[in-house]
Structure formats: C-alpha cells, structure tokens
Write a protein that holds these residues in place. Structure first.
Motif, mmCIF file in Angstrom:
data_model
loop_
_atom_site.group_PDB
_atom_site.id
_atom_site.type_symbol
_atom_site.label_atom_id
_atom_site.label_comp_id
_atom_site.label_asym_id
_atom_site.label_seq_id
_atom_site.Cartn_x
_atom_site.Cartn_y
_atom_site.Cartn_z
ATOM 1 N N CYS A 1 -14.221 5.601 -1.508
ATOM 2 C CA CYS A 1 -13.736 6.033 -0.193
ATOM 3 C C CYS A 1 -14.905 6.410 0.717
ATOM 4 C CB CYS A 1 -12.787 7.217 -0.333
ATOM 5 S SG CYS A 1 -11.209 6.856 -1.136
ATOM 6 N N GLN B 1 -4.714 1.718 7.561
ATOM 7 C CA GLN B 1 -4.658 1.660 6.100
ATOM 8 C C GLN B 1 -5.674 2.616 5.480
ATOM 9 O OE1 GLN B 1 -5.366 -2.477 5.369
ATOM 10 N NE2 GLN B 1 -3.274 -3.104 5.875
ATOM 11 N N GLN B 2 -6.875 2.639 6.017
ATOM 12 C CA GLN B 2 -7.908 3.533 5.496
ATOM 13 C C GLN B 2 -7.538 5.002 5.715
ATOM 14 O OE1 GLN B 2 -11.320 2.049 7.630
ATOM 15 N NE2 GLN B 2 -11.805 0.536 6.059
ATOM 16 N N LEU C 1 0.842 4.248 -2.835
ATOM 17 C CA LEU C 1 0.394 5.597 -2.492
ATOM 18 C C LEU C 1 1.518 6.627 -2.472
ATOM 19 C CD1 LEU C 1 -2.012 4.753 0.475
ATOM 20 C CD2 LEU C 1 -2.617 5.097 -1.919
ATOM 21 N N MET D 1 -9.333 -1.042 -2.352
ATOM 22 C CA MET D 1 -9.961 -0.385 -1.209
ATOM 23 C C MET D 1 -10.894 -1.325 -0.449
ATOM 24 S SD MET D 1 -10.793 3.475 -2.484
ATOM 25 C CE MET D 1 -9.464 4.630 -2.833
ATOM 26 N N VAL E 1 -4.904 5.998 3.105
ATOM 27 C CA VAL E 1 -5.532 6.243 1.808
ATOM 28 C C VAL E 1 -6.281 7.578 1.821
ATOM 29 C CG1 VAL E 1 -7.276 5.425 0.176
ATOM 30 C CG2 VAL E 1 -5.687 3.803 1.228
ATOM 31 N N LEU F 1 0.825 -1.208 0.000
ATOM 32 C CA LEU F 1 0.000 0.000 0.000
ATOM 33 C C LEU F 1 0.855 1.252 0.000
ATOM 34 C CD1 LEU F 1 -2.989 0.819 0.075
ATOM 35 C CD2 LEU F 1 -2.810 0.949 2.563
#
Length: 498
Positions: free
Chosen positions: A307, A279-280, A248, A271, A283, A244
């Motif tokens: 999202c 992790q969320q 990103l 996602m 993002v 991830l």
C-alpha cells in the motif's frame, strides 16, 4: 485487537453488489405474492417459477430444468397457495435458515426457504446458464441429472454429509464452480476461460465464486483463478469495482487472507491492478482498520508495505498515520520493526512526518528494546533534513546519554547518533558524557566502552584532545580492566595520530 466482532467496516451500509442490487428479502416475503389473484401474475415469468407456482398453475417446459428444486417443495406447494415457511422448511427435510451453515457465505441459500422473489430466481438462472455456456461444454457437467456429487467429505461443501444435488438449480452450480477452481485441471481451465473470455463470461464466473473469494484466495489452486480474474484485460471497471467490494467487505476474512502465505501474494498482485484513485482509497480505508495486526505479522506486513509503495502520497499518509498511532506497539515486535523500516523507505515528505515524530518522542523506550532499537538506528541513518530527525532526537534524549551508552541495545543507537549527526550535535553528546560523574563507569562498561571509542573517531580538534586527555587521566582505573584497557589503548593511538 480485542473483540473481533467489534471491527467496524466502511461497508456496513453498502450492498455487496451495488450494481446488481435486488429488493431485500423479508421473513414474510410470501405475503406479497398472496396479494395477487390466484390465476394472475405479478410478471410474465410468474408461472415459470417453481417457487411461486401453485397447484392450479400450469406446468411449463421450464420445470424440467428446475425439477430438482420443484421436488424440494413437494407437489402442490407454493407461495400462491396456503403453504407457509414452516411447511416449506419441513418439506426441505429440516434445512432451516437459522441452522444453515451457508447463511453468511452464501446468502442465495435463502432461496431454499422461499425468501427471495422471482426476480432473484430468474437472475440466478441467467447466471447459471451463462456458466453452463462458458464451462458446461468443456467439463461435460449436466445440472439436470444427478451425475455429479458434491459432498462434505470431498470438498467440505456439503450439508450434514448429504449430497446437495437435490437443490442443483439454485446452489450446485456454484458448488461445482468452487470445486472446479480447487482442482489442478479445473483451475487451469478456468484461467483459460478468463483469459480468452468476454466480460459477460468473466462476470458469470465471478458470480459463481463470489461467496468463496476469501476461501479460494488461500487455496493452493484456487488462488490462481482469483488472481487471473483481477488481472484479466477483459474485466470492466464496473466488474472490477464489484470484485473489489466483495473482497474488502468482510474485514476479518480479509485480515486472515493477508496473513496467509498464499493470500498475501494474491492481495499484493491485486493491488498492482488498482488503477483508479477511488479503488485505492477504498483499499486504504479498509487496510487502516487492520494495519496494526498486519504489521506484526510476517505475511500481512507485506500487504501494508505494498500500500505504502504503490499508493499516492495522500493515501500513504493515512496508512502511515495509523502506524504512527501504534508506533511503540508495532516497533517492539520483531516483524513490526522491520516492516516500519521498509515503509519509511517507500515514503517521503509530509507523509512520514507523523511517524518520524512518534519515533523521536519514544526514542528512549525504543532504543532500549531488542527490536525497537533497529528502527531508531534506521531513522538516524536516513539523515532526514525535513524534519531534522537526528537533531531533534539528540535534543529529546539529552540528559540520558550516559544511561543509554551502558545499555546493550541503546548503545548501538548512541553510536549511530555519533556517526550520522552534525559536529555541533555530536559535541553536545560527548560533553554531557565527559562531565558526568559516571564517566569512568562508562569507560569500563561492556557496551559503554564502544560508545567512547566511536566518540573519539567522530570528534575533531579540541574536543577530541579533551576526550583523550580525560581518558588518560583515568589510566589507573583502566589499564588492568578488561574493557577499560581497550579504551585506553585507543586513546593513545588517537593522540599519536593528532
């Protein structure tokens, strides 16, 4: 967005491999090794490293697996000797670091100029051996022989059109893995290996593809490999975090991936596999930087919607506040208006307060826009109680109902307000139009006449009778007019029904 190079990133000070970090390379890294005696070694593997071996060091059997790399430096060259970086670069045939097209995408190319130490080299060899163990037997690829060519013509991965086999131990195994992922059969093979493989095998494959993730995500075959990595049940939490982070870290490349017709699908799938709040949150921080651009793109808007759909309320709020900050700009775009409507549908409560507030404050401008008016209508039809959006919007638009009623796009907003608002709020709107000196013009307007007909449908009692009476008193101006006669006929029907 302005200068693309100015996009900030929350990863500016973060190593791409927080769990696998090596000592940073130095332009004068070879000087560290010159401090050791000529026949001594900083570690047991010193004499096994062709990058560090001098003419006096013995040649070990390990050289056979690295012969291509050793030949790049020429006989008797090494950092324990007197050869400097310029000599190495000249022996490399002019492949200078400053001119290397892989400098950004593949930092491990610095091995060519000897900028990485022996620890990095040994780790590269371990990863390469793991890839060999995972893929070599199936594909029959031999890294020690020049039987597999990767050129810029075939894969776009060569340097200056030259075959890259002379640097196989350091680089070709990565190019081979990337090229394999781009083929139909190779893509399927890698997916099978990922599905059936152990975490160590998946890590080996990910390490080989790490510098080409964004490129593969948008490839017609390679995207399935990347998707399979993130969906693998064998992927550990640590490996997921590394993957991830790699994805990103480069915000501009991520933005391009999200705007790609293939890339947007893969990002949305990824996602769905984000299981931890960290992790969320990661993002969310990155997506906030490109929210405005993605919301105005047909493909990128789906990533932002994902999202808002999947993330917890506190992270939804971050994205929605960024949308609210650019509300007018996004809402006046064809894709942006539709995307904001879908985001409102996926959120509720305090997360949407800031966005609803911005829509209400800019309702007059948005109502007269070809695309913005659809967003205002959508908010009206939601009939929110917290906050009371329709009541607040009527208060904000008060004094401009006549002009909005005669506008092509805003007239639709006026009709929506009449249909979905409380009777007391509807009365405020109707009385303002009735008492205006422009009332007759509204009755004969191509768009205003529909607003008046809707007003007669949505009012009751004395207010409806008064409206019909006002229209009948202007019969002389209406009975022969193209639009006025329709309003007059509708008023007569309403009086009969009453």
């Amino acid at each position: 967005m302005g200068d693309r190079d100015s996009i900030p990133s929350p990863f500016d000070d973060i190593h791409p491999f927080p769990f696998m970090q090596d000592p940073p390379p130095s332009p004068h890294h070879h000087q560290h090794f010159n401090n050791f005696p000529e026949n001594s070694s900083p570690n047991p593997y010193y004499h096994q490293n062709p990058c560090l071996r001098s003419s006096r060091n013995p040649i070990t059997p390990y050289q056979n697996s690295c012969s291509a790399s050793a030949s790049c430096y020429g006989s008797g060259s090494g950092f324990a000797g007197n050869a400097g970086i310029q000599e190495v670069e000249s022996l490399m045939g002019g492949l200078r670091l400053s001119e290397n097209p892989y400098r950004v995408n593949a930092p491990d190319v610095r091995v060519y100029s000897g900028l990485y130490d022996q620890n990095h080299y040994l780790r590269e060899m371990r990863i390469r051996d793991a890839v060999l163990a995972t893929m070599g037997a199936t594909q029959g690829f031999n890294f020690n022989n020049n039987n597999y060519s990767l050129s810029s013509r075939n894969y776009g991965l060569g340097y200056g059109g030259r075959v890259m086999n002379n640097v196989q131990p350091y680089f070709s195994w990565r190019l081979y893995l990337v090229a394999l992922a781009k083929t139909k059969d190779g893509c399927r093979t890698l997916q099978e290996k990922i599905k059936e493989g152990e975490p160590e095998e998946i890590e080996a494959i990910l390490s080989g593809l790490q510098y080409h993730l964004h490129e593969l995500i948008t490839h017609r075959n390679g995207n399935y490999v990347i998707e399979k990595i993130f969906q693998s049940t064998s992927l550990t939490l640590e490996q997921m975090n590394i993957a991830l982070t790699l994805l990103l870290r480069d915000v501009r490349k991520l933005q391009s991936v999200c705007m790609d017709v293939i890339g947007t699908r893969v990002i949305q799938k990824i996602m769905e596999k984000l299981n931890t709040h960290s992790q969320q949150y990661l993002v969310t921080l990155v997506m906030r930087l490109v929210t405005k651009t993605l919301m105005k793109n047909a493909n990128g808007s789906y990533v932002i919607q994902q999202c808002v759909k999947l993330f917890p309320p506190e992270y939804k709020k971050v994205i929605l506040e960024e949308i609210a900050h650019n509300c007018v700009d996004i809402a006046m775009d064809r894709c942006g208006s539709s995307a904001i409507q879908k985001c409102l549908g996926h959120a509720e409560g305090q997360a949407i307060f800031s966005l609803v507030r911005e829509i209400i404050l800019n309702a007059s401008v948005l109502s007269q826009d070809p695309y913005g008016n659809y967003l205002v209508q959508y908010l009206i039809q939601m009939e929110l109680n917290e906050p009371p959006a329709n009541k607040l919007m009527i208060q904000h638009l008060s004094g401009g109902f006549v002009g909005l009623s005669m506008d092509k796009h805003a007239s639709n907003v006026m009709e929506a307000l009449l249909q979905f608002s409380e009777p007391n709020d509807v009365a405020v709107m109707v009385e303002e139009i009735m008492n205006s000196p422009e009332f007759c013009n509204v009755l004969r307007d191509p768009y205003g006449n529909f607003v008046i007909q809707t007003a007669m449908e949505c009012t009751q009692g004395n207010l409806r009778k008064s409206l019909c009476y006002f229209i009948s008193n202007n019969c002389g101006f209406l009975h022969s007019h193209l639009y006025g006669k329709n309003v007059l006929a509708f008023a007569k029907r309403c009086r009969i029904d009453d």
